[in-house]
Design an enzyme around this catalytic site. Structure first.
Site, PDB file in Angstrom:
ATOM      1  N   ASP B  21       0.879  -1.165   0.000  1.00  0.00           N
ATOM      2  CA  ASP B  21       0.000   0.000   0.000  1.00  0.00           C
ATOM      3  C   ASP B  21       0.918   1.217   0.000  1.00  0.00           C
ATOM      4  OD1 ASP B  21      -1.690   2.098   0.527  1.00  0.00           O
ATOM      5  OD2 ASP B  21      -2.433   1.326   2.447  1.00  0.00           O
ATOM      6  N   LYS B  83       2.484  11.495  -3.184  1.00  0.00           N
ATOM      7  CA  LYS B  83       1.448  10.831  -3.981  1.00  0.00           C
ATOM      8  C   LYS B  83       0.519  11.842  -4.667  1.00  0.00           C
ATOM      9  CE  LYS B  83      -1.804   6.986  -3.318  1.00  0.00           C
ATOM     10  NZ  LYS B  83      -2.236   6.026  -2.282  1.00  0.00           N
ATOM     11  N   GLU B 183      -7.281   0.551  -4.444  1.00  0.00           N
ATOM     12  CA  GLU B 183      -7.268   0.419  -2.985  1.00  0.00           C
ATOM     13  C   GLU B 183      -8.583  -0.090  -2.401  1.00  0.00           C
ATOM     14  OE1 GLU B 183      -5.719   4.254  -2.023  1.00  0.00           O
ATOM     15  OE2 GLU B 183      -3.745   3.681  -2.744  1.00  0.00           O
ATOM     16  N   ASP B 205     -13.274   4.796   1.430  1.00  0.00           N
ATOM     17  CA  ASP B 205     -11.828   4.858   1.696  1.00  0.00           C
ATOM     18  C   ASP B 205     -11.350   6.304   1.711  1.00  0.00           C
ATOM     19  OD1 ASP B 205      -9.073   4.711   1.713  1.00  0.00           O
ATOM     20  OD2 ASP B 205      -8.900   3.381  -0.018  1.00  0.00           O
TER      21      ASP B 205
END
Lengths: 211, 622
Positions: B21, B83, B183, B205
């Site tokens: 992850d 990210k 994800e 999420d």
């Protein structure tokens, strides 16, 4: 029917063998109906189609060929892409109808742009109330207007789908005038679908603004 | 490097394919072991790698927990939340760049480049350093086993450019990517296997920097995604910023605004806000306190949970809007969802839980650790892809529609959002003027009707079409999205067989040549870093030798001949000079020559020592 190159069995789909499970590289791109082993026609059993999709995915999905070398993995990738595309077409009645009209040599949406006559008058009316609602979609009047417009369109959609079915069931001969009729209904249905989509989007925006 | 060598020497088997992850705030590795996925972590360490990289004045970059600590003292040289910049251009992330203390500009093909101590680094390279650190932690946890193959997760709503950037980061880190997995889908795998449940599941999420919601149908080990929606610029960072904003507004009344712009202060403020946010999930009140720059004044402010919830309400509302769209696309009502799974640290916020519960009309599932469930699910998928099981099948979708620009700037959609991947579709095109011999294509991703409002993934040209009247050429453009969600486009003129193919190399993306060059550079840098460390060690060693020699000469000079003394003094001078220059090879040479020159001295000293020992002096007195 296709013959499996590995075990020579007759197989119901051109992408993988129903007997030995081997992946098959089709000689030409199969039609959506061929992929699912179905006779071409407007009527399809949705639940059975979904079961078949999962069954075939379990055999051909690239996840299960990740360790089998590049060639096999790419074949799994291509065949599953073909399977998923075929499902997209078959799972939606309008897509199915569009495919049938083309496959039977009927006009596409560029050569036959006409709409059913009665439909045109209604479109003008709908456009007007939609235009109004667009200006302030969250106002109570607009909300009510959108709701009744959505109801009217849904009813119209039902009527058109009935016409479409009348034009395509039983499946017409190649070049039949029923294909042009079906195309006109499809043109109208596309308008209805797009407008319903826009109404849903406006209603979503409004419900967000509300809370 | 050390672990690699260890592997070669001891023939240690590499790790089974892992799940990684790669998060905005933290990254985590998990592996399938004894019939279930588990987080890979060394003894006494949770295995979380903070996604931060610190660049010291000399020596190799420092990644993870240590980097996060340095961020407070040296914010300009610590890169975090990278990210958010993956596969983006500077104009896309202008807001983010305003909020961070490090500098960035637009490089080749619009790829962002961070400027750190004269080095230019792309988000892909920074992410590669984080991935390498993950490999190091995994090696430490497993007695030196190397991480070679991985499933890496990305937000479901990542577009083609962001996915490719992630794949390139892994290539730079020397990791073979088995699959890029979304994800929320990964989370659903971990959830589904753990709970053995069937039915419709919504995965909500809310991570450090991104938000996704996916609606799935789970049945007999088949995890079929029905729809996905989200926002790749909405996460925990934004919740922190609400507190930072409130603090800055209040401080601006009493503190010189120039002081408030100080990067170190901003960094401390951000960390204080994050701490306050986390405390507010447990307590009804929490204090944010921070040192005002150039003063002894501590600013203290108590925030109530209610206050924080008001500040962040609009963010939570944005997530619910995505939920509405996802449900509409799945053609489901909230009441038809059997379970809601929460993923990401921000879902610990009571206000987020309450909002989700109210929206779906049911209490969300919270038994799984929201920080680990994505990595665990990725490990499940890695197990499947290694041929470990055929009982689990993941059927994911593409989050955004793909199409081509048509005459007049509209978009012809070729593949619609939420189509199951891998998938393909072919669209027919033709020439629109007589004797046109080439057609330009602009590949677009997004939901809007106009090309200008969508993201251009790249342009390509099909040329060599034989001259013919307009509308006669038959050009088939084929889109193929693979199981990673990555796109390939091919165009073919059917009467002549002329083809053009593009591996879409997106705007803001790296080419193969770029990746190769960076790999070579990283190697060079690793050599430089190694040399710098070696030089530092040599300087220390020479320092020790110099002190010892001075002391030795004072004692034994009368016993040495003149030539030896001159040699030693010469060598000392050279060694001192070499320490000024800090060139590792020069230092090594000087050190070796120094050692050689002092051999006679060492012999005399040893001799004296032995004699003293024999005459009964204790060692302590020597």
């Amino acid at each position: 029917m296709t013959t499996c190159p590995k075990c020579r069995a007759e197989t119901a789909t051109p992408l993988c063998c129903s007997a030995c499970g081997a992946l098959v590289a089709p000689e030409r791109a199969p039609t959506p109906f061929e992929v699912f082993g179905l006779e071409p026609g407007l009527t399809v059993d949705g639940a059975a189609l979904k079961r078949r999709l999962i069954e075939l995915s379990r055999r051909m999905h690239p996840d299960f060929f990740a360790t089998g070398g590049d060639e096999l993995r790419e074949l799994a990738e291509r065949n599953t892409a073909e399977l998923n595309r075929a499902y997209e077409v078959l799972a939606n009645e309008l897509e199915r109808a569009d495919w049938l009209v083309r496959a039977l040599g009927g006009p596409d949406e560029r050569t036959e742009r006409a709409l059913p006559q009665a439909f045109l008058m209604e479109v003008l009316e709908w456009n007007e109330s939609l235009e109004e609602a667009r200006r302030s979609p969250a106002s109570p009047t607009a909300r009510r207007a959108l709701e009744s417009l959505a109801a009217a369109l849904a009813k119209e959609r039902e009527r058109q789908v009935a016409h479409l079915r009348a034009a395509l069931v039983p499946t017409p001969e190649r070049g039949s005038p029923r294909l042009a009729e079906a195309r006109k209904e499809l043109n109208a249905l596309r308008y209805v679908e797009r407008t319903l989509g826009e109404i849903r989007a406006l209603q979503l925006e409004a419900s967000t603004a509300q809370s | 490097m050390g672990f690699l060598q260890l592997n070669v020497l001891n023939q240690i088997e590499p790790l089974a394919a892992v799940g990684i992850d790669l998060g905005t705030t933290n990254s985590l590795v998990a592996v399938w072991e004894n019939g279930r996925p588990k987080v890979v972590h060394p003894e006494g360490d949770n295995g979380y790698v903070p996604s931060a990289v610190y660049f010291p004045a000399d020596g190799a970059p420092i990644v993870g927990k240590e980097a996060r600590e340095r961020a407070v003292f040296d914010p300009e040289h610590t890169i975090f939340s990278v990210k958010r910049f993956m596969g983006r251009g500077v104009t896309d992330v202008a807001e983010d760049l305003k909020g961070v203390p490090f500098k960035a500009h637009s490089g080749k093909n619009g790829v962002i480049e961070f400027d750190v101590r004269g080095r230019k680094l792309t988000p892909q390279e920074i992410s590669a350093l984080i991935l390498e650190k993950c490999g190091e932690v995994a090696a430490r946890a497993t007695g030196g086993r190397a991480l070679q193959k991985a499933v890496i997760t990305v937000p479901a709503y990542f577009d083609d450019a962001q996915r490719q950037a992630t794949r390139d980061a892994a290539r730079l880190a020397g990791i073979e990517v088995l699959r890029i997995v979304n994800e929320p889908t990964a989370a659903s795998l971990a959830y589904g296997l753990d709970q053995k449940k069937q039915g419709h599941v919504a995965v909500y999420d809310l991570g450090g920097g991104t938000f996704d919601v996916s609606i799935l149908a789970i049945e007999d080990g088949v995890f079929r995604v029905l729809s996905t929606n989200g926002d790749t610029h909405l996460g925990g960072d934004d919740f922190d910023r609400c507190l930072v904003g409130a603090a800055l507004t209040e401080l601006s009344h009493s503190v010189d605004p120039r002081k408030l712009d100080d990067p170190a202060f901003r960094q401390a403020l951000r960390l204080a806000a994050e701490k306050c946010k986390i405390e507010l999930s447990t307590y009804p009140e929490a204090e944010m306190h921070i040192q005002i720059p150039d003063s002894n004044v501590q600013w203290r402010r108590r925030f109530t949970r209610r206050e924080f919830e008001v500040l962040t309400k609009v963010l939570v509302e944005r997530t619910l809007h995505s939920c509405r769209r996802a449900l509409a696309d799945a053609k489901l009502e909230p009441s038809q969802i059997d379970e809601v799974v929460l993923v990401g640290g921000v879902t610990r916020m009571p206000a987020v839980r309450a909002a989700v519960q109210q929206f779906f009309g049911r209490e969300p599932h919270t038994k799984l650790n929201p920080d680990e469930v994505v990595a665990l699910g990725a490990a499940v998928q890695a197990h499947v892809l290694s041929g470990g099981t055929r009982d689990v099948l993941l059927m994911d979708v593409t989050p955004l529609s793909l199409g081509l620009e048509t005459v007049g700037g509209a978009v012809a959609k070729v593949i619609l959002r939420n189509s199951t991947i891998p998938c393909q579709a072919t669209e027919g095109f033709t020439t629109y003027v007589d004797n046109q011999t080439a057609i330009d294509f602009n590949v677009l991703q997004g939901e809007r009707e106009l090309a200008a409002d969508c993201r251009s993934l790249g342009r390509f040209r099909l040329s060599g079409i034989p001259p013919m009247p307009a509308g006669l050429a038959r050009v088939a453009v084929r889109f193929h999205i693979d199981a990673n969600g990555l796109l390939t486009v091919t165009a073919k003129e059917q009467s002549t067989g002329v083809t053009a193919r593009i591996e879409v190399q997106p705007q803001n993306g790296l080419s193969d040549a770029d990746v190769q060059r960076m790999l070579a550079n990283a190697y060079e840098h690793a050599k430089d870093d190694f040399a710098a460390r070696r030089a530092a060690e040599l300087v220390t060693e020479i320092g020790t030798m110099l002190r010892a020699t001075e002391k030795g000469l004072a004692e034994a000079k009368p016993q040495l001949d003149r030539e030896t003394i001159l040699d030693i003094e010469d060598a000392m001078k050279n060694a001192r000079n070499a320490c000024e220059g800090r060139d590792a090879r020069e230092l090594q040479r000087a050190r070796d020559a120094f050692e050689k020159a002092t051999l006679p001295l060492a012999a005399v000293l040893m001799d004296n020592f032995a004699k003293k020992a024999l005459t009964g002096k204790v060692i302590g007195e020597v």
